[in-house]
Structures are given as structure tokens and as C-alpha cells.
Design an enzyme around this catalytic site. Structure first.
Site, PDB file in Angstrom:
ATOM      1  N   VAL A 119       0.842  -1.193   0.000  1.00 41.16           N
ATOM      2  CA  VAL A 119       0.000   0.000   0.000  1.00 41.16           C
ATOM      3  C   VAL A 119       0.882   1.249   0.000  1.00 41.16           C
ATOM      4  CG1 VAL A 119      -1.810  -1.221   1.270  1.00 41.16           C
ATOM      5  CG2 VAL A 119      -0.189   0.202   2.531  1.00 41.16           C
TER       6      VAL A 119
ATOM      7  N   SER B 139      11.796  -3.340  -7.436  1.00 41.05           N
ATOM      8  CA  SER B 139      11.993  -2.423  -8.557  1.00 41.05           C
ATOM      9  C   SER B 139      11.560  -3.064  -9.857  1.00 41.05           C
ATOM     10  CB  SER B 139      13.449  -1.985  -8.666  1.00 41.05           C
ATOM     11  OG  SER B 139      13.586  -1.127  -9.795  1.00 41.05           O
ATOM     12  N   GLY B 140      11.067  -2.236 -10.748  1.00 40.13           N
ATOM     13  CA  GLY B 140      10.671  -2.715 -12.070  1.00 40.13           C
ATOM     14  C   GLY B 140       9.273  -2.248 -12.448  1.00 40.13           C
TER      15      GLY B 140
ATOM     16  N   LYS C 179      17.306  -0.207  -1.962  1.00 37.89           N
ATOM     17  CA  LYS C 179      16.352   0.215  -2.994  1.00 37.89           C
ATOM     18  C   LYS C 179      16.425   1.730  -3.185  1.00 37.89           C
ATOM     19  CE  LYS C 179      12.928   0.428  -5.918  1.00 37.89           C
ATOM     20  NZ  LYS C 179      11.786   1.187  -5.638  1.00 37.89           N
TER      21      LYS C 179
ATOM     22  N   HIS D 285      19.449   2.488  -5.155  1.00 39.31           N
ATOM     23  CA  HIS D 285      19.135   2.097  -6.543  1.00 39.31           C
ATOM     24  C   HIS D 285      18.423   3.257  -7.251  1.00 39.31           C
ATOM     25  CE1 HIS D 285      16.045   0.906  -9.452  1.00 39.31           C
ATOM     26  NE2 HIS D 285      16.848  -0.071  -9.831  1.00 39.31           N
ATOM     27  N   ASN D 286      17.428   3.815  -6.593  1.00 37.19           N
ATOM     28  CA  ASN D 286      16.681   4.908  -7.221  1.00 37.19           C
ATOM     29  C   ASN D 286      17.548   6.149  -7.404  1.00 37.19           C
ATOM     30  OD1 ASN D 286      14.612   3.053  -6.836  1.00 37.19           O
ATOM     31  ND2 ASN D 286      13.105   4.619  -6.369  1.00 37.19           N
TER      32      ASN D 286
ATOM     33  N   GLU E 282      19.583   5.595 -10.328  1.00 35.81           N
ATOM     34  CA  GLU E 282      18.692   5.720 -11.492  1.00 35.81           C
ATOM     35  C   GLU E 282      18.565   7.201 -11.899  1.00 35.81           C
ATOM     36  OE1 GLU E 282      14.902   3.616 -10.882  1.00 35.81           O
ATOM     37  OE2 GLU E 282      13.887   5.415 -11.591  1.00 35.81           O
ATOM     38  N   TYR E 283      18.420   8.079 -10.937  1.00 32.90           N
ATOM     39  CA  TYR E 283      18.354   9.517 -11.228  1.00 32.90           C
ATOM     40  C   TYR E 283      19.633   9.964 -11.950  1.00 32.90           C
ATOM     41  CZ  TYR E 283      14.290  10.970  -8.319  1.00 32.90           C
ATOM     42  OH  TYR E 283      13.046  11.183  -7.796  1.00 32.90           O
TER      43      TYR E 283
HETATM   44  P1  NDP Z   1      -0.704   3.042  -4.345  1.00 33.42           P
HETATM   45  O1  NDP Z   1       0.552   3.559  -3.811  1.00 33.42           O
HETATM   46  O2  NDP Z   1      -1.520   3.917  -5.240  1.00 33.42           O
HETATM   47  O3  NDP Z   1      -1.630   2.563  -3.121  1.00 33.42           O
HETATM   48  C1  NDP Z   1      -2.949   2.134  -3.313  1.00 33.42           C
HETATM   49  C2  NDP Z   1      -3.260   0.979  -2.385  1.00 33.42           C
HETATM   50  O4  NDP Z   1      -3.064   1.373  -1.034  1.00 33.42           O
HETATM   51  C3  NDP Z   1      -4.692   0.532  -2.520  1.00 33.42           C
HETATM   52  O5  NDP Z   1      -4.742  -0.866  -2.398  1.00 33.42           O
HETATM   53  C4  NDP Z   1      -5.339   1.216  -1.329  1.00 33.42           C
HETATM   54  O6  NDP Z   1      -6.518   0.585  -0.898  1.00 33.42           O
HETATM   55  C5  NDP Z   1      -4.258   1.070  -0.303  1.00 33.42           C
HETATM   56  N1  NDP Z   1      -4.396   1.976   0.825  1.00 33.42           N
HETATM   57  C6  NDP Z   1      -4.146   3.306   0.833  1.00 33.42           C
HETATM   58  N2  NDP Z   1      -4.351   3.816   2.067  1.00 33.42           N
HETATM   59  C7  NDP Z   1      -4.718   2.779   2.857  1.00 33.42           C
HETATM   60  C8  NDP Z   1      -5.066   2.644   4.226  1.00 33.42           C
HETATM   61  N3  NDP Z   1      -5.034   3.704   5.053  1.00 33.42           N
HETATM   62  N4  NDP Z   1      -5.397   1.418   4.681  1.00 33.42           N
HETATM   63  C9  NDP Z   1      -5.414   0.362   3.869  1.00 33.42           C
HETATM   64  N5  NDP Z   1      -5.093   0.412   2.572  1.00 33.42           N
HETATM   65  C10 NDP Z   1      -4.757   1.604   2.068  1.00 33.42           C
HETATM   66  O7  NDP Z   1      -0.482   1.635  -5.084  1.00 33.42           O
HETATM   67  P2  NDP Z   1       0.696   1.129  -6.044  1.00 33.42           P
HETATM   68  O8  NDP Z   1       0.289  -0.241  -6.408  1.00 33.42           O
HETATM   69  O9  NDP Z   1       1.020   2.105  -7.115  1.00 33.42           O
HETATM   70  O10 NDP Z   1       1.981   1.075  -5.095  1.00 33.42           O
HETATM   71  C11 NDP Z   1       2.009   0.308  -3.923  1.00 33.42           C
HETATM   72  C12 NDP Z   1       3.342   0.512  -3.228  1.00 33.42           C
HETATM   73  O11 NDP Z   1       4.377   0.079  -4.084  1.00 33.42           O
HETATM   74  C13 NDP Z   1       3.675   1.958  -2.870  1.00 33.42           C
HETATM   75  O12 NDP Z   1       4.374   1.996  -1.653  1.00 33.42           O
HETATM   76  C14 NDP Z   1       4.575   2.396  -4.004  1.00 33.42           C
HETATM   77  O13 NDP Z   1       5.441   3.444  -3.634  1.00 33.42           O
HETATM   78  C15 NDP Z   1       5.340   1.106  -4.262  1.00 33.42           C
HETATM   79  N6  NDP Z   1       5.921   0.962  -5.589  1.00 33.42           N
HETATM   80  C16 NDP Z   1       5.243   1.365  -6.684  1.00 33.42           C
HETATM   81  C17 NDP Z   1       5.804   1.229  -7.945  1.00 33.42           C
HETATM   82  C18 NDP Z   1       5.036   1.647  -9.133  1.00 33.42           C
HETATM   83  O14 NDP Z   1       5.600   1.575 -10.240  1.00 33.42           O
HETATM   84  N7  NDP Z   1       3.778   2.049  -9.003  1.00 33.42           N
HETATM   85  C19 NDP Z   1       7.128   0.637  -8.141  1.00 33.42           C
HETATM   86  C20 NDP Z   1       7.721   0.152  -6.931  1.00 33.42           C
HETATM   87  C21 NDP Z   1       7.135   0.340  -5.712  1.00 33.42           C
HETATM   88  P3  NDP Z   1      -7.941   1.005  -1.547  1.00 33.42           P
HETATM   89  O15 NDP Z   1      -8.049   0.221  -2.801  1.00 33.42           O
HETATM   90  O16 NDP Z   1      -8.931   0.572  -0.532  1.00 33.42           O
HETATM   91  O17 NDP Z   1      -7.919   2.469  -1.770  1.00 33.42           O
END
Ligand code: NDP
Length: 476
Positions: free
Chosen positions: A74, A128-129, A182, A185-186, A189-190
Site C-alpha cells: 500500500v 523495482s521494475g 532500494k 538504486h533509485n 537511477e536519477y
Molecule cells: P498506491 O501507492 O496507489 O496505493 C494504493 C493501495 O493502497 C490501494 O490498495 C489502497 O486501498 C491502499 N491503501 C491506501 N491507504 C490505505 C489505508 N489507510 N489502509 C489500507 N489500505 C490503504 O499503489 P501502487 O500499487 O502504485 O503502489 C504500492 C506501493 O508500491 C507503494 O508503496 C509504491 O510506492 C510502491 N511501488 C510502486 C511502484 C510503481 O511503479 N507504481 C514501483 C515500486 C514500488 P484502496 O483500494 O482501498 O484504496
């Protein structure tokens, strides 16, 4: 049947990680705060493997084999704490909570310590990815206890990217080590992206290449020592012509955004006192690009004439830029690996730097052929002080230095900003210098603040009585 692992947080990353696990034959329990995401996943991808959807925290926990393994995917920060607090009371000693989001390693250290008190393993894991990697094989950087890796490792290695048959996943080190690595790594990447962008700017601004021509140059480079995902996608982006008929790079606003992991890397670099100037310049270059009012105010400040290169200089320019890019890239990686070393020393992590380079070869954004050479360098000398002195890199950078200097001179002459190239060369020259003007800085500090200095010829600390005519020295 129970699930061997569960994923909570089924937005794009969590969903894809869960599918990846299921596609590898693991039974995966599913949970999300709002039920809709869980239902959609099962409806759309239920036939890809064995999923056990759960619509309450208790149901989710009950669906798992012991020791239970829960992956939280999340938003970083408050939401991650909230989800940990939701599940921790339902778990039993020996169970494992994995945070696979982009947490700050200091948060991971705090959470690990608190959960350890409660008998739970907490594994902060870098992934990552992007979404594609999460589905088809990311690079995975788990921290946490060695014991937790015994059960979690095989699963994560299974779903990670593979290069030459090796999984792009290894146990990085205790508590926050995975998220720290990680983060670096980022940061790298920058730096990598900034150096590539400067190369493009030089090819265009100094040598007059069109975007399509620069794309060809990058494609050629991608068949050599610079072969990497970032060079590959650079060629794709530069080749792209927008619907308006203009090159894509010319219709996009030139203000680079950032989500913050580069900034974290620099902040921690400052705290640890590691000179990661390449990463810092890359973060600042993004900030400068995004400073619209500042740039608008400065437009029109005088610069030199942009006389394009001609003759022999033009002919060798693309090769020269390749050398400058390669050498600057070695510096950026050398600095990044030094930061990992410094973090390991500060926080007591036993990190195998060669293994880190190895698991970055696939799945992640900085994947590159070049990383094999880093693994080889650390295999030869695990205590290597800097990659710049490792056999293969030393020779390559020394061979590149004439081109590197000439490219930066050209950039300076023509007024093309190359903060990444320039800081990399300054770092190289700084490291190899016999004497640095830091001696003068020590003198200044002693003059205005009696901060004392050490001498090259005697032990102890000294202060000169600058206010007296005799300038006597007192030592301790
Ligand atoms: P988001 O960061 O957009 O998070 C959304 C998810 O978090 C949903 O499942 C949401 O639930 C849940 N959520 C948010 N607040 C709460 C809360 N208070 N309690 C319970 N659940 C909550 O999703 P991503 O998939 O984009 O990323 C997930 C993680 O992975 C993040 O930490 C991100 O930084 C990391 N990440 C992302 C990458 C990417 O390319 N996107 C790459 C590598 C890492 P609901 O559906 O109920 O809203």
C-alpha cells in the site's frame, strides 16, 4: 487448502505481485481495504492460479499457512502503519509481515524493532521494475532477519527476474537494509537518467544531430558496454514522433518531476557524509528544470555563441560523448556503492555489494550489462574502497578521460549545461589529487573560529594565534 503467502493492497503493484506468485504455482490469499479490487482481481485473473480472496483481516489471516507471510503493498507512510496495526494483533510469533512498498528505510527500522518486540518478523523489501516488473519478474531487495528469508526467500526468488539463471533477489541485510539499497538504486537511477539526458543535449546542441539521429546513436551504444534498459528506452523515446508530427521530445514540457526517493538518497548521503555528487546533481537538475519562474526570469542572460562543431571534432564527437557518459556513469555507481557501504557501517548491516550489483542485472530500471563488471570487481576485492580503482573500471576510465575532458570543455564553451558530467569529472580529479585546497579551508576555519587543524608532519591538533603579529602556533 491454505495459502503460502498473502498480499494486501491490490492496486497495480500488489495485484501484479499476487498474479506473479500465483502464476508460479503458489496459493495466494488476497485482501484489500476496499473489496472491489479483490473481486476484480479474482474475476479478471482468477484462472491464472490459486487465489483465496478474503474480505476481512481475520479471514485473510485464517487463510494463511503458518508461519504466515503477509505482503503489504500500500501507499508508503501512514497507510503502511495503519495496515501493520490492523494485522499485527491477529498474528502469532514467528509470522512474517513484508512491506514491499517504497518505505523510507528509517521507517522500516522503526517498524522492525517494534514488531520484533511482539515476536513478529518484519521484512522491508525493495521492489523495482514498476508494474511490468511486478508481474513478470522484478528485482527484489528484502531486508529483515535471516530467519524470515528462509521461508520467504524461495518464494521471492521464484518470482524475481532471472539473469543467466540467477534470481534477481537476495537477502540484503537486517531490518532496513533492503529499503536502503532500494533507495540508493533509485538515486543511481536519477544519475543515470541525467547523464543520458546530457548526452542527448550535447549530441543535439553541439553536433547538430536531430532527435532521430540521436536515437540511432543510443541504439548503437546499446550494443556495447553501455547496454542497458535505460539506453534502450532512451532510443525509443527519441525515435517517437508525436501525433502533431513533431519529435516527442520537443512537445513535452522540459520540467522533470520526482516522487522523492532521489531526494531521500541525497539527504541520507549528507547525513552519512558520503560525497554522492552525481546523484545530488541529478536531483538538483530536476529541481532546476521545474523552477519555472526562476527560469523565466533568467531567460535572456548572456551566453556564448553556439558555434556548432566542425571537422574532426564533429566526427569523433559521438564517440567522445560515449566515453564521457561511460566514465561519468562509473563515478555515479562508485558513489552509490560507497553510500551502501557507509549505510552498512552505520547500521551494522552485512551487505554483499557484488550480490547487490548482481540482483540489479534484471527486473529493475537500472538493469545493465555493466553490473556484471561491478559484481566481478567486488568478487576480486570485497573491501574495494571505490569502483574507480577496480581493474576493468580503472583502465576504462583512464582511457576515457581525454574524451571526457574534451566533451566537458566543449559543453562549457558552447554554454550547454552538463552538471552530471562535470561533477563526475570533478569527483574523479578530487579523488586522485595529491593535495586538495582543503588545507586552505582548514586555515580559514582556524582563523575565524579557532577550529584547529592537523599537520602533515606532526601528530596532534593545532591552532595558530591569528590575532597576534607573531602568529604563534599552539598545539595539543
Ligand atoms: P498506491 O501507492 O496507489 O496505493 C494504493 C493501495 O493502497 C490501494 O490498495 C489502497 O486501498 C491502499 N491503501 C491506501 N491507504 C490505505 C489505508 N489507510 N489502509 C489500507 N489500505 C490503504 O499503489 P501502487 O500499487 O502504485 O503502489 C504500492 C506501493 O508500491 C507503494 O508503496 C509504491 O510506492 C510502491 N511501488 C510502486 C511502484 C510503481 O511503479 N507504481 C514501483 C515500486 C514500488 P484502496 O483500494 O482501498 O484504496
Amino acid at each position: 487448502k491454505k495459502a503460502s503467502i498473502g498480499v494486501t493492497g491490490l492496486a497495480v503493484m500488489g495485484r501484479n505481485l499476487a498474479r506473479n506468485l500465483a502464476r508460479h504455482g503458489h496459493t495466494v490469499a488476497l485482501h484489500n481495504r476496499s473489496e472491489a479490487r479483490t473481486r476484480t482481481l479474482v474475476e479478471q485473473f482468477g484462472d491464472e492460479g490459486d487465489f483465496i480472496p478474503a474480505y476481512s483481516a481475520q479471514e485473510f489471516v485464517n487463510a494463511l499457512e503458518r508461519p504466515r507471510q503477509i505482503v503489504i503493498m500500500v501507499q508508503a507512510g501512514g497507510p503502511t502503519d495503519a495496515v501493520i496495526e490492523e494485522f499485527a494483533p491477529l498474528l502469532e510469533p514467528g509470522d512474517v509481515i513484508v512491506d514491499a512498498g517504497n518505505a523510507h528505510f528509517a521507517d522500516t527500522r522503526r517498524r522492525e524493532a517494534a514488531l520484533r518486540e511482539r515476536g513478529l518478523h518484519f521484512v522491508g523489501t525493495g521492489v523495482s521494475g514498476g508494474e511490468e516488473g511486478a508481474l513478470n519478474g522484478p528485482s527484489i531487495m528484502p531486508g529483515g532477519s535471516k530467519e524470515s528469508y528462509e521461508s520467504l526467500g524461495p518464494l521471492f526468488e521464484d518470482i524475481s527476474a532471472k539473469v543467466d539463471g540467477d534470481p534477481c533477489c537476495t537477502h540484503i541485510g537486517a531490518d532496513g537494509a533492503g529499503h536502503f539499497v532500494k533507495m540508493v538504486h533509485n538515486g543511481i537511477e536519477y544519475a543515470d537518467m541525467q547523464l543520458i539526458a546530457e548526452s542527448f543535449d550535447l549530441l543535439r546542441g553541439a553536433a547538430g544531430y536531430s532527435p532521430a539521429e540521436t536515437a540511432d546513436v543510443f541504439s548503437t551504444w546499446n550494443t556495447g558496454r553501455l547496454e542497458s534498459y535505460l539506453i534502450e528506452i532512451t532510443a525509443e523515446v527519441l525515435k517517437h514522433v508525436d501525433g502533431s508530427g513533431k519529435p516527442f521530445v520537443d512537445i513535452v514540457e522540459d520540467a522533470a518531476e520526482q516522487k522523492g526517493t532521489g531526494r531521500w538518497t541525497v539527504q541520507i548521503g549528507l547525513d552519512l557524509g558520503v560525497p554522492i555528487s552525481g546523484i545530488a546533481e541529478a536531483v538538483f537538475a530536476r529541481s532546476l528544470s521545474g523552477s519555472k519562474p526562476l527560469r523565466a526570469a533568467a531567460r535572456g542572460l548572456a551566453g556564448p555563441a553556439r558555434t556548432p562543431l566542425k571537422g574532426a571534432a564533429l566526427e569523433t564527437f559521438a564517440d567522445d560523448v560515449e566515453q564521457a557518459l561511460y566514465a561519468s556513469k562509473v563515478v555515479a555507481y562508485a558513489q552509490g556503492f560507497n553510500q551502501i557501504q557507509a549505510g552498512a557501517t552505520e547500521y551494522g548491516w552485512d551487505i554483499d555489494l557484488g550480490a547487490v550489483a548482481s540482483i540489479w542485472r534484471g527486473g529493475c530500471i537500472i538493469r545493465a550489462k555493466f553490473l556484471n563488471d561491478i559484481t566481478a570487481a567486488y568478487a576480486e576485492d570485497p573491501a574495494l574502497p571505490t569502483l574507480l580503482t577496480a581493474g576493468a573500471f580503472r583502465k576504462a576510465v583512464e582511457d576515457a578521460q581525454d574524451s571526457w575532458r574534451s566533451v566537458i570543455s566543449t559543453a562549457v564553451q558552447l554554454g550547454i549545461p552538463t552538471p552530471g558530467f562535470s561533477t563526475a569529472l570533478a569527483y574523479y580529479d578530487g579523488l586522485r589529487a595529491d593535495r586538495l585546497p582543503a588545507a586552505l579551508v582548514q586555515g580559514q576555519r582556524d582563523f575565524f573560529g579557532a577550529h584547529t587543524y592537523r599537520r602533515v608532519d606532526r601528530e596532534g591538533s593545532f591552532h595558530t594565534l591569528w590575532a597576534t603579529d607573531s602568529r604563534d602556533e599552539v598545539g595539543a
